[in-house]
Scaffold this motif. Structure first.
Motif, mmCIF file in Angstrom:
data_model
loop_
_atom_site.group_PDB
_atom_site.id
_atom_site.type_symbol
_atom_site.label_atom_id
_atom_site.label_comp_id
_atom_site.label_asym_id
_atom_site.label_seq_id
_atom_site.Cartn_x
_atom_site.Cartn_y
_atom_site.Cartn_z
ATOM 1 N N PHE A 180 0.835 -1.253 0.112
ATOM 2 C CA PHE A 180 0.080 -0.093 0.116
ATOM 3 C C PHE A 180 0.669 1.186 -0.204
ATOM 4 N N SER A 181 0.680 2.302 -1.114
ATOM 5 C CA SER A 181 1.520 3.366 -1.463
ATOM 6 C C SER A 181 0.226 4.422 -1.353
ATOM 7 N N ALA A 182 0.575 5.563 -0.484
ATOM 8 C CA ALA A 182 -0.322 6.335 -0.731
ATOM 9 C C ALA A 182 0.051 8.140 -0.358
ATOM 10 N N ALA A 183 -0.842 9.206 -0.674
ATOM 11 C CA ALA A 183 -0.651 10.209 -0.292
ATOM 12 C C ALA A 183 -1.699 10.523 0.363
ATOM 13 N N TYR A 184 -2.142 11.407 1.765
ATOM 14 C CA TYR A 184 -3.256 12.186 1.232
ATOM 15 C C TYR A 184 -3.312 13.542 2.605
ATOM 16 N N GLN A 185 -4.099 14.087 2.172
ATOM 17 C CA GLN A 185 -3.993 15.057 3.682
ATOM 18 C C GLN A 185 -5.950 15.580 4.023
ATOM 19 N N SER A 186 -5.848 16.518 4.533
ATOM 20 C CA SER A 186 -7.207 17.245 4.738
ATOM 21 C C SER A 186 -7.485 17.839 3.912
ATOM 22 N N CYS A 187 -8.732 18.250 3.635
ATOM 23 C CA CYS A 187 -9.331 19.706 2.973
ATOM 24 C C CYS A 187 -10.636 19.925 2.838
ATOM 25 N N SER A 188 -10.785 19.830 4.521
ATOM 26 C CA SER A 188 -12.201 21.012 5.036
ATOM 27 C C SER A 188 -12.182 20.827 6.321
ATOM 28 N N ASP A 189 -13.182 21.535 6.901
ATOM 29 C CA ASP A 189 -12.300 22.889 8.268
ATOM 30 C C ASP A 189 -13.104 20.762 8.611
ATOM 31 N N VAL A 190 -13.189 21.090 10.039
ATOM 32 C CA VAL A 190 -13.727 20.147 11.401
ATOM 33 C C VAL A 190 -14.027 20.040 11.684
ATOM 34 N N PHE A 191 -15.036 18.573 10.607
ATOM 35 C CA PHE A 191 -16.622 19.231 11.535
ATOM 36 C C PHE A 191 -16.787 17.475 12.213
ATOM 37 N N TYR A 192 -17.950 17.367 13.026
ATOM 38 C CA TYR A 192 -18.249 15.838 13.719
ATOM 39 C C TYR A 192 -19.365 15.111 13.061
ATOM 40 N N ALA A 193 -19.239 14.084 12.578
ATOM 41 C CA ALA A 193 -20.739 13.647 12.196
ATOM 42 C C ALA A 193 -21.816 13.625 12.266
ATOM 43 N N GLN A 194 -22.886 13.726 12.090
ATOM 44 C CA GLN A 194 -24.034 13.337 12.946
ATOM 45 C C GLN A 194 -24.632 12.440 12.431
ATOM 46 N N GLN A 195 -25.314 12.495 13.841
ATOM 47 C CA GLN A 195 -25.984 10.623 13.930
ATOM 48 C C GLN A 195 -27.363 10.528 12.676
ATOM 49 N N GLY A 196 -27.112 8.969 11.644
ATOM 50 C CA GLY A 196 -28.027 9.009 10.733
ATOM 51 C C GLY A 196 -27.254 9.366 9.219
ATOM 52 N N THR A 197 -25.880 9.966 9.696
ATOM 53 C CA THR A 197 -25.252 10.280 7.882
ATOM 54 C C THR A 197 -24.509 9.117 7.597
#
Length: 252
Positions: free
Chosen positions: A152-169
């Motif tokens: 496994f080889s990958a590069a990743y990074q965040s691209c949004s503001d922080v959020f908490y997942a809402q129940q049901g999503t």
């Protein structure tokens, strides 16, 4: 007081946890997979959990740190190492949880103990995990495979503001899970263990997967992930593993 320990103490039945771990810089790469494909990789005693009719496979590279048993200091040179989990989603007795298809880690001591103690399919891997200006870079190759094809080889990074997942999503369904299930390879009995941590602080993520053969022997994940998320991390508390009876896994 550590916030997670304070939260644990506020729960009605907080006793019995045996280990703490910190998971850092996690990528959640999620693929929607037909449940029939997943069925062949999961013990019959486990029900495939689905979201709007679809099963899911998730690959999670991250850095493990702060591993220690309760009331004991960390063991030097063994508590920080990269890991990659491949998991799917199951239910037992109405209890939703996760089932690991594989776990790759660079610490041979941890992999040996986890395979025996928690009956998890850990594999030793040669891994390079580093923080770069653009995010995280990870490269992994399983070292004791007969043909060493699991990579496994990958590069990743965040691209949004922080959020908490809402129940049901879908984000909540995929990430807010606090029970793992596994099968003893010798007895074929099902075991479970509970974990607890503060809710995930998530961000949307971008990822470039350069190579991924972790599931190649069962099925191929050639398409891009259906959903990618990033989290800076959480500290977790882990309970001991126990056999799942007909009434389901004992929960705290």
């Amino acid at each position: 007081m550590n916030p997670i320990i304070h939260s644990i103490k506020n729960r009605a039945n907080h006793r019995g946890w045996i280990m703490t771990q910190t998971w850092e810089h996690l990528l959640f790469a999620h693929w929607a997979i037909p449940p029939a494909v997943i069925r062949s990789m999961v013990p019959d005693a486990l029900e495939i959990d689905t979201y709007e009719g679809s099963g899911w496979i998730t690959i999670i590279p991250f850095m493990m740190s702060g591993v220690r048993l309760r009331c004991l200091p960390p063991v030097p040179f063994t508590t920080t190492f990269p890991e990659i989990n491949v998991r799917t989603y199951v239910k037992v007795g109405g209890r939703s949880g996760i089932y690991f298809l594989s776990l790759d880690a660079s610490n041979p001591w941890i992999t040996a103990i986890a395979r025996k103690w928690y009956r998890l399919p850990y594999f030793e891997a040669s891994m390079n995990f580093q923080k770069c200006k653009g995010g995280i870079e990870i490269d992994s190759r399983r070292v004791k495979s007969t043909d060493q094809t699991e990579r496994f080889s990958a590069a990743y990074q965040s691209c949004s503001d922080v959020f908490y997942a809402q129940q049901g999503t879908l984000e909540y369904w995929l990430t807010e899970r606090y029970t793992l299930f596994c099968e003893c390879t010798k007895t074929k009995r099902i075991y479970g263990a509970n974990v607890y941590h503060m809710p995930w602080q998530l961000q949307n993520a971008t990822v470039q997967i350069r190579e991924n053969t972790l599931t190649e022997k069962q099925f191929s994940l050639e398409a891009p992930p259906s959903l990618t998320l990033y989290s800076r991390g959480v500290q977790s508390i882990v309970w001991p593993i126990q056999e799942v009876r007909e009434e389901g896994c004992v929960v705290w």
